[in-house]
Design a protein around this motif. Structure first.
Motif, PDB file in Angstrom:
ATOM      1  N   GLU A 195       0.807  -1.095   0.133  1.00  0.00           N
ATOM      2  CA  GLU A 195       0.177  -0.089   0.038  1.00  0.00           C
ATOM      3  C   GLU A 195       0.751   1.325   0.042  1.00  0.00           C
ATOM      4  OE1 GLU A 195      -3.823  -1.954   2.350  1.00  0.00           O
ATOM      5  OE2 GLU A 195      -2.336  -0.594   3.471  1.00  0.00           O
ATOM      6  N   ARG A 196       2.145   1.105   0.334  1.00  0.00           N
ATOM      7  CA  ARG A 196       3.161   2.244   0.213  1.00  0.00           C
ATOM      8  C   ARG A 196       3.366   2.771  -1.147  1.00  0.00           C
ATOM      9  NH1 ARG A 196       5.767  -0.340   4.675  1.00  0.00           N
ATOM     10  NH2 ARG A 196       7.259  -0.994   3.136  1.00  0.00           N
ATOM     11  N   GLU A 197       3.859   3.922  -1.239  1.00  0.00           N
ATOM     12  CA  GLU A 197       4.250   4.409  -2.595  1.00  0.00           C
ATOM     13  C   GLU A 197       5.596   3.486  -2.916  1.00  0.00           C
ATOM     14  OE1 GLU A 197       3.605   6.595  -4.896  1.00  0.00           O
ATOM     15  OE2 GLU A 197       1.723   6.649  -3.452  1.00  0.00           O
ATOM     16  N   PRO A 198       5.753   2.865  -3.946  1.00  0.00           N
ATOM     17  CA  PRO A 198       6.808   2.281  -4.378  1.00  0.00           C
ATOM     18  C   PRO A 198       8.363   2.858  -4.252  1.00  0.00           C
ATOM     19  CG  PRO A 198       5.636   2.535  -6.284  1.00  0.00           C
ATOM     20  CD  PRO A 198       5.054   3.066  -5.258  1.00  0.00           C
ATOM     21  N   VAL A 199       9.360   2.377  -3.881  1.00  0.00           N
ATOM     22  CA  VAL A 199      10.592   2.722  -3.779  1.00  0.00           C
ATOM     23  C   VAL A 199      10.993   3.183  -5.231  1.00  0.00           C
ATOM     24  CG1 VAL A 199      12.881   2.649  -3.249  1.00  0.00           C
ATOM     25  CG2 VAL A 199      11.224   1.815  -1.650  1.00  0.00           C
ATOM     26  N   ALA A 200      11.645   4.245  -5.555  1.00  0.00           N
ATOM     27  CA  ALA A 200      12.099   4.705  -6.816  1.00  0.00           C
ATOM     28  C   ALA A 200      13.428   3.721  -7.156  1.00  0.00           C
ATOM     29  CB  ALA A 200      12.471   6.096  -7.132  1.00  0.00           C
ATOM     30  N   ARG A 201      13.275   3.060  -8.340  1.00  0.00           N
ATOM     31  CA  ARG A 201      14.277   2.454  -8.796  1.00  0.00           C
ATOM     32  C   ARG A 201      15.355   3.181  -9.186  1.00  0.00           C
ATOM     33  NH1 ARG A 201      12.538  -2.333 -13.005  1.00  0.00           N
ATOM     34  NH2 ARG A 201      15.068  -2.546 -13.166  1.00  0.00           N
TER      35      ARG A 201
END
Length: 146
Positions: A131-137
């Protein structure tokens, strides 16, 4: 605080090491003496080999004098049985018991045991991660060097 931990698997050994490092009086019990190899070399607590569902073993290691008893073996039935003995027969004021099966955990919690289900805890953590914002790759340039 005097703490007895039954089960020297990954969780039991890690908890024993944490409590020992904080200066608590820790005794760890496991049916398999080889399990104590999971403890760090600097562990100052007591290692006791024996079967925790045996009342004589619990008496021998001083469960009745403990402030807390934590049960973290692989077996839900063994954990519940031993937790109940520690609480009701030996009068340990604080007893915490790991139960993998969420249905059993709910039942035993309803019977007055302090229970933790890693199955439910893990599922909640995974759901929160989704549910969190994904970590930027991080972009790696072609060729592998950045």
């Amino acid at each position: 605080m005097k703490v007895v931990i039954m089960g020297c698997g990954r969780v039991g050994a890690a908890l024993a090491a944490m409590l020992d490092q904080e200066g608590h009086d820790v005794t760890i019990l496991d049916i398999n003496p080889d399990a104590f190899r999971r403890l760090p070399p600097e562990f100052k607590g007591k290692r006791q080999a024996g079967n925790g569902i045996d009342q004589e073993v619990l008496a021998r290691i001083g469960v009745g004098e403990a402030d807390a008893f934590v049960v973290v073996t692989q077996g839900d039935n063994r954990n519940v049985m031993t937790a109940q003995m520690a609480k009701h027969l030996f009068g340990v004021p604080r007893v915490v018991c790991r139960i993998y099966d969420p249905i059993r955990e709910e039942i035993y919690h309803g019977l007055g045991l302090e229970t933790i289900s890693p199955t439910l805890v893990g599922a909640r953590l995974l759901k929160e991660a989704l549910e969190r914002e994904p970590v930027a790759r991080r972009q790696t340039p072609v060729g592998g060097e950045g």
